[in-house]
Design a protein around this motif. Structure first.
Motif, PDB file in Angstrom:
ATOM      1  N   ALA A 179      36.962 -60.625  30.972  1.00  0.00           N
ATOM      2  CA  ALA A 179      38.336 -60.096  30.871  1.00  0.00           C
ATOM      3  C   ALA A 179      38.743 -59.436  32.182  1.00  0.00           C
ATOM      4  N   TRP A 180      39.876 -59.856  32.701  1.00  0.00           N
ATOM      5  CA  TRP A 180      40.330 -59.324  33.996  1.00  0.00           C
ATOM      6  C   TRP A 180      40.447 -57.802  33.956  1.00  0.00           C
ATOM      7  N   VAL A 181      40.942 -57.310  32.837  1.00  0.00           N
ATOM      8  CA  VAL A 181      41.229 -55.879  32.766  1.00  0.00           C
ATOM      9  C   VAL A 181      39.951 -55.057  32.954  1.00  0.00           C
ATOM     10  N   ARG A 182      38.799 -55.617  32.597  1.00  0.00           N
ATOM     11  CA  ARG A 182      37.536 -54.884  32.757  1.00  0.00           C
ATOM     12  C   ARG A 182      37.148 -54.707  34.215  1.00  0.00           C
ATOM     13  N   GLU A 183      37.679 -55.610  35.065  1.00  0.00           N
ATOM     14  CA  GLU A 183      37.296 -55.547  36.481  1.00  0.00           C
ATOM     15  C   GLU A 183      38.054 -54.468  37.244  1.00  0.00           C
ATOM     16  N   ALA A 184      39.174 -54.040  36.659  1.00  0.00           N
ATOM     17  CA  ALA A 184      39.955 -53.009  37.343  1.00  0.00           C
ATOM     18  C   ALA A 184      39.370 -51.649  36.989  1.00  0.00           C
ATOM     19  N   GLY A 185      38.927 -50.924  38.009  1.00  0.00           N
ATOM     20  CA  GLY A 185      38.393 -49.591  37.749  1.00  0.00           C
ATOM     21  C   GLY A 185      39.520 -48.624  37.410  1.00  0.00           C
ATOM     22  N   SER A 186      39.179 -47.361  37.206  1.00  0.00           N
ATOM     23  CA  SER A 186      40.236 -46.414  36.821  1.00  0.00           C
ATOM     24  C   SER A 186      41.237 -46.280  37.967  1.00  0.00           C
ATOM     25  N   GLY A 187      42.507 -46.303  37.595  1.00  0.00           N
ATOM     26  CA  GLY A 187      43.576 -46.179  38.590  1.00  0.00           C
ATOM     27  C   GLY A 187      43.847 -47.455  39.368  1.00  0.00           C
ATOM     28  N   GLN A 188      43.069 -48.522  39.086  1.00  0.00           N
ATOM     29  CA  GLN A 188      43.302 -49.782  39.818  1.00  0.00           C
ATOM     30  C   GLN A 188      43.919 -50.808  38.876  1.00  0.00           C
TER      31      GLN A 188
END
Ligand SMILES: Cc1ncc(COP(=O)(O)O)c(C=O)c1O
Length: 420
Positions: A117-126
């Motif tokens: 899932a793409w959303v998992r790759e974005a860290g906090s605030g990213q």
């Protein structure tokens, strides 16, 4: 033009503008909708099944199931998208919906299982990001905006997106998970991606990784306005050659072939991607409208029949495009007040005003009763940095309405320039 010449000309145009205002026009050149006469070409869809609902494999089109589409429609879409039936899914009436479902599914649930899932790759605030060759199709950009995917505009020229820019961005930012493309007769600038550009696209997966997706929206594949139309290289075949087929999602529909709101849409990629997408859609629906798929197959039959139908569309559309170009050339040619493209197909003409004039021209036209696509809407976040792009959509109005609308348009372009 010197100031002393400009003043009387401006007054002359203002007088004309006021005369037009008195006519209280109500003309719309905003969306690329087919005209009623184009829709009429496919009215034989109505009643064509005559009680025979049997598909090629003997299944009853009226019943549940068949998430991948009926076999004859999958074969037809495979021919249209230049691939094999096993790599195709045929869905409902809207390719935009399939694109939304694909991107939303990849974002939230993964391209292949939850771990991707793409959303998992974005860290906090990213935030994860998409590349957006611009100007482009506003509804692609709306999908990103709606899902909170950050958009990065990419420069385009007459052979497609700037691939040096695309590759450099991908090398430097692993949060870029996709790119939107309209590779043939692009909405709105009519560009057809060159063979060299497509070849580089087919290799992007090697830079961007397994979860990256090229959203290759080939909405205007057969929508030519010229004899001997340009040929688009086959990205699916090239991706197979480079081992990147999983990175490519090719999309099309019959929206501007049969009935715009009641056609069939399709998507092609690797077999594994198509199966994963089928699983994702299976949560939402027990299958697409197969009766409509069957109606389409009884009418469209094969690519020869489809191309014959597209010639009938061309006969209606071409005079409208010619009329718009005639007005631009006669009204603005050689004046240096703007530039425009002459598309070989598709649904749009892109007009570029002088810098920082597009919103003024759109406003002036609205004041005279001619509705244009809002300035900026062909850019991510509706922000055209130079404020020059105006998308003209000649298909829906009648020739008489278009004639009137274009008189207003060229007048407003000149008036806005003289005002400045
Ligand atoms: C590039 C592009 N893709 C998709 C669509 C919409 O397609 P559909 O009707 O299949 O949802 C349009 C409609 O204007 C378009 O221009």
């Amino acid at each position: 033009m010197s100031t002393s010449n400009a003043q009387p000309r401006r007054q002359e145009l203002l007088n004309q503008y006021q005369q037009i205002q008195a006519k209280k026009l109500n003309l719309d050149v905003t969306r690329g909708k087919p005209a009623t006469s184009q829709l009429n070409l496919s009215d034989s869809l109505d009643g064509i099944l005559a009680g025979n609902y049997k598909c090629a494999d003997g299944t009853d089109a009226r019943n549940y199931g068949g998430g991948l589409g009926i076999p004859e429609a999958r074969q037809f879409a495979a021919d249209y998208l230049e691939t094999t039936a096993a790599r195709v899914m045929v869905g409902g009436n809207s390719s935009l919906q399939m694109m939304y479902q694909y991107v939303q599914g990849a974002f939230q649930h993964g391209v292949r299982g939850a771990d991707s899932a793409w959303v998992r790759e974005a860290g906090s605030g990213q935030r994860i990001k998409f590349l957006c060759p611009a100007p482009g199709y506003d509804r692609h950009f709306s999908i990103c905006e709606y899902l909170g995917i950050e958009m990065i505009p990419v420069t385009m020229d007459e052979s497609g997106p700037d691939m040096n820019q695309v590759e450099a961005l991908l090398r430097n930012d692993p949060l870029i998970k996709g790119i939107w493309c309209v590779p043939k007769y692009a909405n709105p600038n009519g560009v057809v991606y060159s063979a060299a550009v497509v070849e580089r696209f087919a290799q992007l997966g090697k830079i961007a990784g397994a979860n990256f997706r090229i959203m290759w929206d080939n909405a205007y594949a057969e929508h030519h306005l010229v004899d001997n139309p340009p040929v688009l290289a086959n990205i699916l075949a090239l991706s197979e050659k480079y081992g990147t087929l999983d990175n490519v999602i090719v999309i099309g529909s019959t929206s501007k072939i049969t009935h715009a709101g009641a056609g069939i849409a399709f998507i092609a990629s690797s077999e594994a991607n198509i199966q994963a997408f089928n699983d994702h859609l299976g949560i939402q629906s027990i299958g697409p409208d197969k009766v409509n798929q069957l109606r389409h197959m009884r009418m469209l039959k094969d690519m020869d029949a489809l191309r014959a139908l597209m010639q009938q569309h061309r006969a209606i559309l071409q005079p409208k495009f010619e009329l718009v170009l005639k007005h631009l050339e006669q009204g603005l040619g050689g004046k240096g007040l703007g530039s425009w493209n002459k598309p070989a197909g598709g649904y749009f003409i892109l007009f570029d005003t002088l810098p920082d004039q597009a919103d003024k021209v759109v406003k002036l036209c609205a004041g005279a009763g001619v509705k244009l696509t809002p300035a900026g809407s062909t850019w991510p976040y509706k922000k055209d940095p130079a404020n020059t792009n105006i998308r003209l959509a000649p298909s829906f109005p009648s020739l008489a309405e278009l004639d009137e609308a274009m008189q207003v348009f060229v007048l407003c372009v000149e008036l806005a320039a003289l005002d400045q």
